[in-house]
Design an enzyme around this catalytic site. Structure first.
Site, PDB file in Angstrom:
ATOM      1  N   VAL A  50       0.841  -1.203   0.000  1.00  0.00           N
ATOM      2  CA  VAL A  50       0.000   0.000   0.000  1.00  0.00           C
ATOM      3  C   VAL A  50       0.876   1.253   0.000  1.00  0.00           C
ATOM      4  CG1 VAL A  50      -1.681   1.332   1.344  1.00  0.00           C
ATOM      5  CG2 VAL A  50      -1.963  -1.137   1.081  1.00  0.00           C
ATOM      6  N   THR A  51       1.950   1.229   0.796  1.00  0.00           N
ATOM      7  CA  THR A  51       2.870   2.365   0.844  1.00  0.00           C
ATOM      8  C   THR A  51       3.476   2.637  -0.530  1.00  0.00           C
ATOM      9  OG1 THR A  51       3.445   1.818   3.142  1.00  0.00           O
ATOM     10  CG2 THR A  51       4.926   3.297   1.965  1.00  0.00           C
ATOM     11  N   ARG A  79      -1.033  -1.975  12.236  1.00  0.00           N
ATOM     12  CA  ARG A  79      -1.496  -2.092  13.623  1.00  0.00           C
ATOM     13  C   ARG A  79      -2.549  -3.184  13.771  1.00  0.00           C
ATOM     14  NH1 ARG A  79      -0.801   3.458  13.153  1.00  0.00           N
ATOM     15  NH2 ARG A  79      -2.978   3.799  12.535  1.00  0.00           N
ATOM     16  N   SER A 100       6.555  -2.379  12.434  1.00  0.00           N
ATOM     17  CA  SER A 100       7.992  -2.636  12.506  1.00  0.00           C
ATOM     18  C   SER A 100       8.779  -1.364  12.235  1.00  0.00           C
ATOM     19  CB  SER A 100       8.402  -3.699  11.479  1.00  0.00           C
ATOM     20  OG  SER A 100       8.186  -3.223  10.154  1.00  0.00           O
ATOM     21  N   ASP A 113       7.270   9.235   2.068  1.00  0.00           N
ATOM     22  CA  ASP A 113       6.562  10.507   2.258  1.00  0.00           C
ATOM     23  C   ASP A 113       7.374  11.652   1.680  1.00  0.00           C
ATOM     24  OD1 ASP A 113       4.381   9.387   3.472  1.00  0.00           O
ATOM     25  OD2 ASP A 113       4.945   9.967   5.517  1.00  0.00           O
TER      26      ASP A 113
END
Length: 225
Positions: A31-32, A74, A80, A91
């Site tokens: 997803v990141t 979460r 981690s 980001d």
């Protein structure tokens, strides 16, 4: 400020979607990566051509991945250090693409060297604002200040203004002035935030050094006694 309240709100809203992705076997890291790629595509494909409305729509669809991936980690109990590192690093990449897209527009068809420079300053100052906190914390300081304009404020101000400015191509007159105004606001706000964090780190480091010196002097006296 927005980080504190907006994150809590959107975390609650996006929790069911995060759970859905986990059930489908999607990992937080995926997803990141997808979110960052989407933001970069929206910024670097649309913004340099002046397509601010559609660029903002694409970026908005993907920018929430920054909240979803952490929520997923979460829920799955797999948070981690690597995940936190990857998220924070990407980001910075996404932010660079957004303000880089603005700079490319003003360096090209936008034909405004001053606003190109302001966009580049927004890009660079945003990176340094984040670095000052990370570097301060890495040397053991709390860096107990957020500042006037954090990442959430930078994104909201610039993307909302860009989205509305893009309506100029749909025949809305005069609205394109919103983006230059927003960039100046982000630039000034980032400079103030940087100053706030530098001053805070300087104060906290002086306090830490004084406490360490006092502790060393006390230990020397005790050993001498």
């Amino acid at each position: 400020m927005l980080n504190k309240y907006a994150r809590a709100f959107f975390t609650r809203v996006l929790t069911p979607f995060a759970a859905f992705l986990l059930r489908r076997g999607v990992s937080p890291d995926a997803v990141t990566l997808i979110g960052t790629a989407g933001v970069m595509a929206g910024a670097l494909v649309f913004f340099p051509r002046g397509e601010f409305f559609w660029g903002t729509i694409v970026i908005t669809l993907f920018v929430f991945s920054d909240l979803i991936d952490g929520n997923m980690a979460r829920q799955a109990g797999i948070s981690s250090r690597w995940g936190a590192f990857l998220d924070s690093t990407l980001d910075r990449v996404a932010d660079g693409a957004i303000f880089g897209g603005f700079a490319l527009w003003y360096a090209g068809q936008g034909d405004d060297n001053v606003l190109c420079a302001v966009s580049i300053f927004c890009l660079a100052s945003g990176q340094v604002v984040s670095y000052t906190k990370a570097r301060g914390e890495s040397i053991g300081l709390p860096v107990a200040v957020n500042g006037l304009v954090e990442r959430a404020e930078r994104l909201v101000i610039s993307l909302v203004a860009a989205g509305f400015a893009g309506l100029h191509k749909f025949g809305v007159p005069g609205i394109d002035v919103l983006l230059p105004v927003a960039l100046w606001i982000v630039a000034v706000g980032s400079a103030v935030t940087l100053a706030q964090r530098v001053v805070t780190v300087r104060r906290e480091s002086a306090e830490a050094d004084a406490a360490a010196a006092a502790e060393a002097a006390s230990a020397t006296q005790e050993s001498g006694a």
